[in-house]
Motif scaffolding. Structure first.
Motif, short mmCIF file in Angstrom:
data_model
loop_
_atom_site.label_atom_id
_atom_site.label_comp_id
_atom_site.label_asym_id
_atom_site.label_seq_id
_atom_site.Cartn_x
_atom_site.Cartn_y
_atom_site.Cartn_z
N CYS A 111 41.67 42.11 41.90
CA CYS A 111 41.21 43.23 42.72
C CYS A 111 40.93 42.78 44.15
CB CYS A 111 39.96 43.84 42.10
SG CYS A 111 39.28 45.24 43.01
N LEU A 112 40.23 41.66 44.30
CA LEU A 112 39.91 41.16 45.63
C LEU A 112 41.16 40.74 46.39
CD1 LEU A 112 36.72 39.05 44.79
CD2 LEU A 112 36.83 41.31 45.85
N LEU A 113 42.12 40.16 45.69
CA LEU A 113 43.37 39.74 46.34
C LEU A 113 44.20 40.94 46.78
CD1 LEU A 113 44.44 36.75 44.05
CD2 LEU A 113 43.61 36.62 46.40
N VAL A 114 44.33 41.93 45.89
CA VAL A 114 45.16 43.10 46.22
C VAL A 114 44.54 43.92 47.33
CG1 VAL A 114 46.04 45.28 45.29
CG2 VAL A 114 46.23 43.19 43.94
N LEU B 229 47.86 53.39 43.31
CA LEU B 229 48.92 52.43 43.60
C LEU B 229 48.38 51.00 43.61
CD1 LEU B 229 50.67 54.44 46.45
CD2 LEU B 229 51.74 53.79 44.28
N LEU B 230 47.28 50.78 44.31
CA LEU B 230 46.72 49.42 44.35
C LEU B 230 46.14 49.02 43.01
CD1 LEU B 230 47.22 49.86 47.39
CD2 LEU B 230 45.11 48.61 47.81
N ALA B 231 45.56 49.98 42.29
CA ALA B 231 45.04 49.67 40.96
C ALA B 231 46.17 49.29 40.01
CB ALA B 231 44.27 50.86 40.40
N SER B 232 47.35 49.90 40.18
CA SER B 232 48.48 49.55 39.31
C SER B 232 48.93 48.12 39.55
CB SER B 232 49.64 50.53 39.54
OG SER B 232 50.30 50.29 40.78
N VAL B 233 48.89 47.66 40.79
CA VAL B 233 49.25 46.27 41.08
C VAL B 233 48.20 45.33 40.49
CG1 VAL B 233 49.68 44.59 42.91
CG2 VAL B 233 50.50 46.93 43.17
N GLN B 234 46.93 45.70 40.64
CA GLN B 234 45.86 44.88 40.04
C GLN B 234 46.03 44.79 38.53
OE1 GLN B 234 42.09 46.63 41.26
NE2 GLN B 234 42.96 47.12 43.24
N TYR B 235 46.33 45.91 37.89
CA TYR B 235 46.52 45.94 36.45
C TYR B 235 47.68 45.05 36.02
CZ TYR B 235 48.29 47.86 32.03
OH TYR B 235 48.78 48.02 30.76
N THR B 236 48.78 45.13 36.73
CA THR B 236 49.96 44.33 36.40
C THR B 236 49.69 42.84 36.56
OG1 THR B 236 51.40 46.15 37.09
CG2 THR B 236 52.39 43.96 36.91
N LEU B 237 49.05 42.47 37.65
CA LEU B 237 48.83 41.06 37.94
C LEU B 237 47.76 40.44 37.04
CD1 LEU B 237 48.94 41.01 41.86
CD2 LEU B 237 50.76 40.37 40.26
N SER B 238 46.73 41.20 36.71
CA SER B 238 45.60 40.63 35.98
C SER B 238 45.85 40.52 34.48
CB SER B 238 44.34 41.47 36.21
OG SER B 238 44.45 42.74 35.57
N GLY B 239 46.69 41.42 33.94
CA GLY B 239 46.91 41.42 32.51
C GLY B 239 45.76 42.01 31.72
N GLY B 240 44.77 42.59 32.40
CA GLY B 240 43.64 43.22 31.72
C GLY B 240 43.98 44.64 31.30
N SER B 241 42.97 45.36 30.84
CA SER B 241 43.16 46.73 30.40
C SER B 241 43.01 47.70 31.57
CB SER B 241 42.14 47.08 29.31
OG SER B 241 40.82 47.11 29.86
N ILE B 242 43.45 48.93 31.35
CA ILE B 242 43.26 49.98 32.36
C ILE B 242 41.77 50.25 32.59
CG2 ILE B 242 43.64 52.40 32.91
CD1 ILE B 242 46.14 50.82 33.32
N PRO B 243 40.94 50.43 31.55
CA PRO B 243 39.51 50.65 31.82
C PRO B 243 38.88 49.51 32.59
CG PRO B 243 40.02 51.27 29.56
CD PRO B 243 41.25 50.60 30.10
N LEU B 244 39.26 48.28 32.31
CA LEU B 244 38.70 47.15 33.04
C LEU B 244 39.08 47.22 34.52
CD1 LEU B 244 37.24 44.43 33.19
CD2 LEU B 244 39.36 43.33 32.43
N THR B 245 40.33 47.56 34.79
CA THR B 245 40.78 47.68 36.19
C THR B 245 39.98 48.75 36.93
OG1 THR B 245 43.01 46.98 35.57
CG2 THR B 245 42.78 48.17 37.65
#
Length: 640
Positions: free
Chosen positions: A17-20, A181-197
């Protein structure tokens, strides 16, 4: 529970999240000549501008939106920023910026900001129960499914997310999607769940608001003590960020509010030095606010408009020059964001999403008491904030160049009084960008009021400094005053604020939640059973619209908004149980590739178990095979 993350996944999600949010804006801002606090504060907003414009434009030219196209857009924005900066340096020489704070003061303000961010983060997470908890509000599945949709399809268009619920012959509504859009990149990169993102982004919002207000004070050469006090005061009001974490949650609105104060910063910077580089930053910031949500740009105008009033009262001869300078910025911004602008105009005239507004809350005098007492529907007022606000009004003249924020508080406060007490046609028309929602208006009013409360705390420090012996170090006195405020408010009202957040995430009896633990487990199980591309029939009003976000399996109903749903969804909701005998139902099942049925916790008698008639009484039907059941949910496999 499937939503319970590991410590490693939490750390990865926060880092991503911080990186994106950080890298694109940091590179672009640095290339445009931003430094120090200004660069730090504008970095998230510039990142949302880069992503918010890249998503729709990549969709328009047939490219997917993902981490790679986001990086490419960053390079393009940074190149333009660097070119304009070089052009400015050669043709528009400017005076070096005067240092506002000494190094020690910068560190002290930074410490206040960190403390405010930590307290805000803890308050949100404590209310959620844990990062990765599922938000129970009606807006949450739309955002959650939208983030997964963008991540899986790369469709960054302004109508793409809506296809999750309005597919086929449905008409997906326009929706600004920079947040998603930015949350989708965070989700893809982190490998975590949608609720976590989603939860990580939400928990960082109080800190983002505090950062924006610190940068506002710094840009207007306010005292460091004021910046520290405002940072702390901004994360204390329950109506600031926390109420709308419970209700909705209103993710894009809250993000926009956290970044709105930056509009005044970039506007003043440009008007003080009209040049290509400052104009670029103003334009990108304005477009970024629009990309987050259409109402955010209107909110920024309400917030920063009084700045122009003070500026023009002090120097009325600058009116014409300022307006002339803003014309090219407006023109370029309209060109860059014409997809968002035309989408917003289309939504205003759309029949897909009907504008009804929200009912009034109470009398205007009661609404005024809610504002001044920092108490909306909570049992107790946040009385120390009210005392600080009173002190801020008493010493208001000491705000100097920031006195315009009093007019911002007045305008937004009156707007809230009108919306909360009246459904008059004029009020409804003016309030349309915010859906005539009193909760949003009270949040808009609380931001400048909390700023003035922070000024009251800083004014107390100044008052004490003038009366205490000179041997008392001002820095030590400031620390005492600020820490005393934090202590007197029980950690900036952490416990009471987290209790408000908690209402939107968990309850003493988990089976009374909109998305029960049993439903969550069933949705996760469906993700293991279904093959890629297979859909599931479900009921719109239980917890299963979350299915796609949690498992990757598309459902017939993906949002509780049933306004003009697709014809297949209407047919199946009414007649799915007639699959054996109705050719139209079988044809719709074939078109959508439905192989499964998932149903959540049924309603208690005397209500029928499920709102949609077509999914009641499915047990024992010959074309369905029960493959999973728990205390709340059941999954059937369709024998096709």
């Amino acid at each position: 529970m499937p939503s319970d993350p590991t410590s490693l996944s939490v750390a990865a999600s926060i880092a991503c999240c911080l990186l994106v949010l950080g890298i694109p804006g940091l590179i672009t801002g640095a290339a445009a000549g931003l430094r120090g606090w200004l660069l730090a504060g504008l970095t998230p907003l510039l990142s949302y501008a880069v992503g918010g414009l890249a998503g729709p434009w990549t969709a328009a030219i047939g490219l997917p939106f993902n981490a790679w196209t986001y990086a490419l857009a960053t390079v393009l924005f940074a190149a333009v920023a660097f070119g304009l900066r070089r052009l400015t340096a050669h043709r528009w020489p400017h005076e070096p910026e005067v240092r506002a704070w000494e190094p020690r003061a910068n560190w002290a303000v930074g410490a206040c900001l960190v403390l405010a961010t930590v307290i805000g983060f803890y308050t949100a997470v404590h209310g959620m129960g844990h990062l990765g908890a599922i938000a129970q509000g009606g807006d949450a599945p739309y955002a959650a499914n939208g983030v997964r949709y963008i991540a899986e399809t790369g469709d960054g268009s302004l109508f793409g997310m809506g296809k999750v619920n309005w597919y086929g012959d449905g008409s997906p509504p326009f929706y600004p999607n920079a947040y998603h859009l930015l949350a989708s990149v965070q989700y893809t990169l982190s490998g975590g769940s949608i609720p976590l993102t989603l939860d990580v982004n939400t928990a960082l919002l109080p800190g983002l608001l505090a950062l924006s207000l610190v940068v506002l004070v710094r840009a207007f050469r306010g005292r460091a003590v004021l910046a520290g006090a405002v940072a702390l005061a901004s994360v204390a009001p329950v109506m600031g960020m926390y109420e709308s974490m419970d209700r909705g949650p209103l993710y894009p609105f809250l993000l926009g509010m956290a970044l709105t104060p930056l509009a005044a910063v970039v506007l003043r910077r440009y008007l003080d030095r009209v040049a290509p580089d400052t104009g670029f930053v103003l334009m990108v910031a304005a477009v970024g606010l629009l990309c987050i949500h259409s109402s955010t740009l209107f909110g920024a105008i309400l917030f920063a408009g009084p700045l122009l009033a003070q500026r023009w009262i002090e120097n009325w001869r600058s009116i014409g020059r300022d307006l002339l300078a803003l014309l090219p910025i407006a023109a370029v911004a309209m060109l860059a964001a014409w997809l968002q602008l035309f989408g917003a105009l289309g939504l205003a005239n759309s029949s897909t999403v009907e504008y009804l507004g929200w009912p009034p809350e109470w009398r205007a005098t009661t609404a005024l008491g809610a504002l001044l007492g920092f108490q909306h529907y909570e049992p107790q007022p946040q009385i120390l904030l009210s005392v600080a606000l009173l002190a801020g009004f008493i010493f208001f003249r000491r705000l100097g160049a920031l006195r315009w924020i009093g007019l911002t508080a007045l305008v937004t406060g009156l707007f809230y009084l009108a919306v909360s007490s009246s459904d008059a046609p004029l009020v409804m028309a003016l309030a349309r960008p915010w859906w005539d929602d009193p909760y949003r208006f009270i949040t808009m009013a609380i931001v400048p009021l909390s700023f003035i409360a922070g000024h009251g705390i800083a004014a107390l420090h100044e008052w004490l400094k003038e009366r205490l012996p000179a041997r008392v170090p001002p820095a030590a006195l400031a620390a005492v005053v600020l820490l005393a405020f934090v202590g007197a408010t029980n950690g900036l009202y952490t416990e009471s604020n987290s209790e408000v957040v908690a209402k939107g995430y968990h309850r003493p009896n988990p089976r009374t939640l909109e998305i029960t633990p049993g439903e969550e487990r069933a949705m996760a199980e469906l993700g293991k059973l279904a093959k890629p591309g297979q859909w599931a029939m479900n009921d719109r009003w239980d917890g299963t619209p979350w299915t796609y976000a949690l498992s990757g399996v598309r459902t017939v109903a993906a949002h509780d908004d049933g306004t003009k749903p697709p014809s297949d969804a209407v047919l199946l909701a009414a007649k799915f149980r007639d699959y054996d005998t109705d050719p139209a139902v079988r044809a719709a099942v074939q078109r959508l590739n439905i192989h499964w049925v998932i149903l959540g916790r049924p309603a208690d008698p005397p209500k029928r178990p499920y709102a949609d008639p077509g999914v009641n009484g499915l047990a024992g039907l010959p074309f369905l095979k029960e493959v999973y059941r728990n205390e709340d949910s059941v999954i059937y496999q369709l024998n096709r």
